[in-house]
Design a protein around this motif. Structure first.
Motif, PDB file in Angstrom:
ATOM      1  N   LEU A 139       0.837  -1.200   0.000  1.00 52.55           N
ATOM      2  CA  LEU A 139       0.000   0.000   0.000  1.00 52.55           C
ATOM      3  C   LEU A 139       0.873   1.251   0.000  1.00 52.55           C
ATOM      4  O   LEU A 139       0.617   2.200  -0.741  1.00 52.55           O
ATOM      5  N   GLY A 140       1.927   1.245   0.811  1.00 50.59           N
ATOM      6  CA  GLY A 140       2.841   2.375   0.848  1.00 50.59           C
ATOM      7  C   GLY A 140       3.498   2.620  -0.499  1.00 50.59           C
ATOM      8  O   GLY A 140       3.637   3.774  -0.930  1.00 50.59           O
ATOM      9  N   GLU A 141       3.895   1.564  -1.168  1.00 51.25           N
ATOM     10  CA  GLU A 141       4.513   1.717  -2.483  1.00 51.25           C
ATOM     11  C   GLU A 141       3.523   2.319  -3.484  1.00 51.25           C
ATOM     12  O   GLU A 141       3.874   3.213  -4.259  1.00 51.25           O
ATOM     13  N   ALA A 142       2.282   1.848  -3.457  1.00 48.86           N
ATOM     14  CA  ALA A 142       1.266   2.391  -4.360  1.00 48.86           C
ATOM     15  C   ALA A 142       1.034   3.878  -4.091  1.00 48.86           C
ATOM     16  O   ALA A 142       0.935   4.680  -5.024  1.00 48.86           O
ATOM     17  N   LEU A 143       0.979   4.252  -2.828  1.00 49.85           N
ATOM     18  CA  LEU A 143       0.776   5.663  -2.471  1.00 49.85           C
ATOM     19  C   LEU A 143       1.965   6.512  -2.897  1.00 49.85           C
ATOM     20  O   LEU A 143       1.801   7.619  -3.426  1.00 49.85           O
TER      21      LEU A 143
ATOM     22  N   ALA B  51       1.553  10.308   3.263  1.00 50.70           N
ATOM     23  CA  ALA B  51       0.715   9.142   3.560  1.00 50.70           C
ATOM     24  C   ALA B  51       1.537   7.860   3.424  1.00 50.70           C
ATOM     25  O   ALA B  51       1.424   6.945   4.247  1.00 50.70           O
ATOM     26  N   ALA B  52       2.374   7.804   2.386  1.00 44.01           N
ATOM     27  CA  ALA B  52       3.210   6.620   2.184  1.00 44.01           C
ATOM     28  C   ALA B  52       4.138   6.416   3.372  1.00 44.01           C
ATOM     29  O   ALA B  52       4.334   5.291   3.830  1.00 44.01           O
ATOM     30  N   ARG B  53       4.712   7.502   3.884  1.00 41.11           N
ATOM     31  CA  ARG B  53       5.620   7.398   5.035  1.00 41.11           C
ATOM     32  C   ARG B  53       4.905   6.800   6.238  1.00 41.11           C
ATOM     33  O   ARG B  53       5.436   5.912   6.931  1.00 41.11           O
ATOM     34  N   ALA B  54       3.696   7.267   6.504  1.00 37.35           N
ATOM     35  CA  ALA B  54       2.924   6.728   7.630  1.00 37.35           C
ATOM     36  C   ALA B  54       2.625   5.247   7.422  1.00 37.35           C
ATOM     37  O   ALA B  54       2.700   4.447   8.367  1.00 37.35           O
ATOM     38  N   VAL B  55       2.323   4.867   6.192  1.00 36.84           N
ATOM     39  CA  VAL B  55       2.026   3.466   5.891  1.00 36.84           C
ATOM     40  C   VAL B  55       3.292   2.619   6.012  1.00 36.84           C
ATOM     41  O   VAL B  55       3.247   1.499   6.535  1.00 36.84           O
ATOM     42  N   PHE B  56       4.441   3.142   5.556  1.00 38.03           N
ATOM     43  CA  PHE B  56       5.694   2.400   5.704  1.00 38.03           C
ATOM     44  C   PHE B  56       6.046   2.206   7.180  1.00 38.03           C
ATOM     45  O   PHE B  56       6.570   1.165   7.573  1.00 38.03           O
TER      46      PHE B  56
END
Length: 97
Positions: A42-46, A54-59
Motif C-alpha cells: 500500500l505504501g509503495e502504491a501511495l 501518507a506513504a511514510r505513515a504506511v511504511f
C-alpha cells in the motif's frame, strides 16, 4: 488473505497500475490488518502516486507489523526486556554519582 491476493497486488504494482494496487491492498488490509507485506505494498502504491506523507505513515505501519518489527519484538518479550535494561542503566548511573 492468501498468496493469490498478494500476487494480484504485486502484479498491479509491476504494471504501474498504482490506483488499482492501492485499492486492492486497502481491501486486503480490511481482512488482515497485521500483515506487514500488505502495508508495504500500500505504501509503495501511495508513494508512486505522489502521496509521500501518507506513504511514510504506511511504511511506518509496515515496519511495526513486518518481520523483525516492533510487533515481533513485543511478542518476544522485548518491550519488557527493554524496560528492565533501562531501569538497570538508570540505577547504575545513579550509583556512579
Amino acid at each position: 488473505m492468501n498468496a493469490a491476493d498478494v500476487t494480484v497486488i504485486q502484479d498491479a504494482l509491476l504494471r504501474q497500475k498504482y490506483p488499482e494496487a492501492e485499492r486492492l491492498a486497502a481491501a486486503a488490509l480490511q481482512l488482515s490488518r497485521l500483515d506487514g507485506q500488505l502495508w508495504l505494498m500500500l505504501g509503495e502504491a501511495l508513494l508512486h502516486q505522489g502521496f509521500g506523507h501518507a506513504a511514510r505513515a504506511v511504511f511506518d505501519r509496515a515496519w511495526l507489523f513486518g518481520p523483525g518489527g516492533f510487533l515481533d519484538h513485543a511478542r518476544a518479550g522485548g518491550a519488557a526486556k527493554d524496560a528492565r535494561w533501562a531501569r538497570k542503566k538508570r540505577h547504575r548511573g545513579a550509583a556512579a554519582r
